[in-house]
Enzyme design. Structure first.
Site, mmCIF file in Angstrom:
data_model
loop_
_atom_site.group_PDB
_atom_site.id
_atom_site.type_symbol
_atom_site.label_atom_id
_atom_site.label_comp_id
_atom_site.label_asym_id
_atom_site.label_seq_id
_atom_site.Cartn_x
_atom_site.Cartn_y
_atom_site.Cartn_z
ATOM 1 N N CYS A 175 0.853 -1.185 0.000
ATOM 2 C CA CYS A 175 0.000 0.000 0.000
ATOM 3 C C CYS A 175 0.889 1.235 0.000
ATOM 4 O O CYS A 175 1.895 1.277 0.726
ATOM 5 C CB CYS A 175 -0.896 -0.016 1.236
ATOM 6 S SG CYS A 175 -1.987 1.413 1.369
ATOM 7 N N HIS A 179 -9.126 -3.936 -1.449
ATOM 8 C CA HIS A 179 -8.089 -3.131 -0.792
ATOM 9 C C HIS A 179 -8.439 -1.642 -0.871
ATOM 10 O O HIS A 179 -8.407 -0.929 0.142
ATOM 11 C CB HIS A 179 -6.729 -3.406 -1.448
ATOM 12 C CG HIS A 179 -5.615 -2.578 -0.906
ATOM 13 N ND1 HIS A 179 -4.550 -3.096 -0.220
ATOM 14 C CD2 HIS A 179 -5.410 -1.231 -0.939
ATOM 15 C CE1 HIS A 179 -3.748 -2.121 0.166
ATOM 16 N NE2 HIS A 179 -4.239 -0.967 -0.268
ATOM 17 N N GLU A 180 -8.779 -1.182 -2.085
ATOM 18 C CA GLU A 180 -9.037 0.258 -2.263
ATOM 19 C C GLU A 180 -10.296 0.694 -1.505
ATOM 20 O O GLU A 180 -10.308 1.765 -0.887
ATOM 21 C CB GLU A 180 -9.146 0.608 -3.743
ATOM 22 C CG GLU A 180 -7.871 0.397 -4.547
ATOM 23 C CD GLU A 180 -6.647 1.041 -3.912
ATOM 24 O OE1 GLU A 180 -6.782 2.112 -3.274
ATOM 25 O OE2 GLU A 180 -5.545 0.470 -4.029
ATOM 26 N N HIS A 215 -10.038 1.484 2.161
ATOM 27 C CA HIS A 215 -9.589 2.832 2.525
ATOM 28 C C HIS A 215 -10.766 3.771 2.794
ATOM 29 O O HIS A 215 -10.624 4.748 3.530
ATOM 30 C CB HIS A 215 -8.727 3.432 1.405
ATOM 31 C CG HIS A 215 -7.319 2.915 1.357
ATOM 32 N ND1 HIS A 215 -6.402 3.160 2.345
ATOM 33 C CD2 HIS A 215 -6.666 2.187 0.419
ATOM 34 C CE1 HIS A 215 -5.237 2.602 2.031
ATOM 35 N NE2 HIS A 215 -5.377 1.992 0.862
#
Ligand code: NI
Length: 177
Positions: free
Chosen positions: A100, A142-143, A146
């Site tokens: 990341c 993953h994105e 955030h």
């Protein structure tokens, strides 16, 4: 066109929940996306979420042709995804390495759903509705993490497989973030 500073783990702004975009196709949204694209390209990332540059909106970008950070990864289409919702298609999880830009120089093994449907909008307000698997599904998870204040180390189960990239993969040509 600006390469913005990427916030690093420890910054409280990375732990906040992002809010939905209300208006599409605005100069402000296009300017944000231009900065995100420039920043991601400059750092050779596979994806970037708006909170990583200090903007608390539900906006992520991702896409990989060939990326030296992920030399074995399959291609993922270039995507702008706004106000996303994720729905796992199966409960099956798969573990693989992630990095990341907010956790530079490190890698960890993270469990993710193998198959996933995601829905949302592009920057013009057009609907996106895709069912994906493999690395594409991993990148989306993953994105979008955030956007709910979750960084990948918070998903790690086995901390024996979390460490510095250059120590884990000595001699391999993997960028350090
Ligand atoms: Ni990230």
């Amino acid at each position: 066109m600006t390469v913005r500073e990427v916030l690093r783990m420890g910054d409280a702004r990375l732990l906040e929940k992002a809010i939905p975009v209300e208006k599409f196709d605005t100069p402000e949204l296009h300017a944000l996306l231009a900065d995100m694209q420039d920043t991601m390209a400059a750092l050779d990332g596979a994806g970037l979420a708006a909170p990583q540059i200090g903007v608390g909106l539900q906006v992520v970008i991702f896409g990989i042709e060939h990326n030296p950070r992920y030399p074995d990864a399959e291609a993922v289409p270039w995507t702008v995804l706004i106000n996303p919702t994720l729905t796992p298609v199966s409960k099956k999880l798969e573990e693989d390495w992630e990095g990341c830009l907010s956790v530079p120089g490190m890698r960890g093994v993270v469990p993710r759903y193998t198959r996933l449907r995601y829905q949302g909008f592009d920057q013009y307000g057009n609907r996106i509705d895709r069912s994906v698997d493999g690395f594409h599904a991993r990148v989306v998870q993953h994105e979008c993490d955030h956007l709910i204040g979750v960084l990948y180390p918070m998903r790690i189960r086995d901390f024996s497989r979390f460490g510095f990239t250059e120590v884990l993969f000595p001699g391999e040509d993997i960028a350090d973030d």
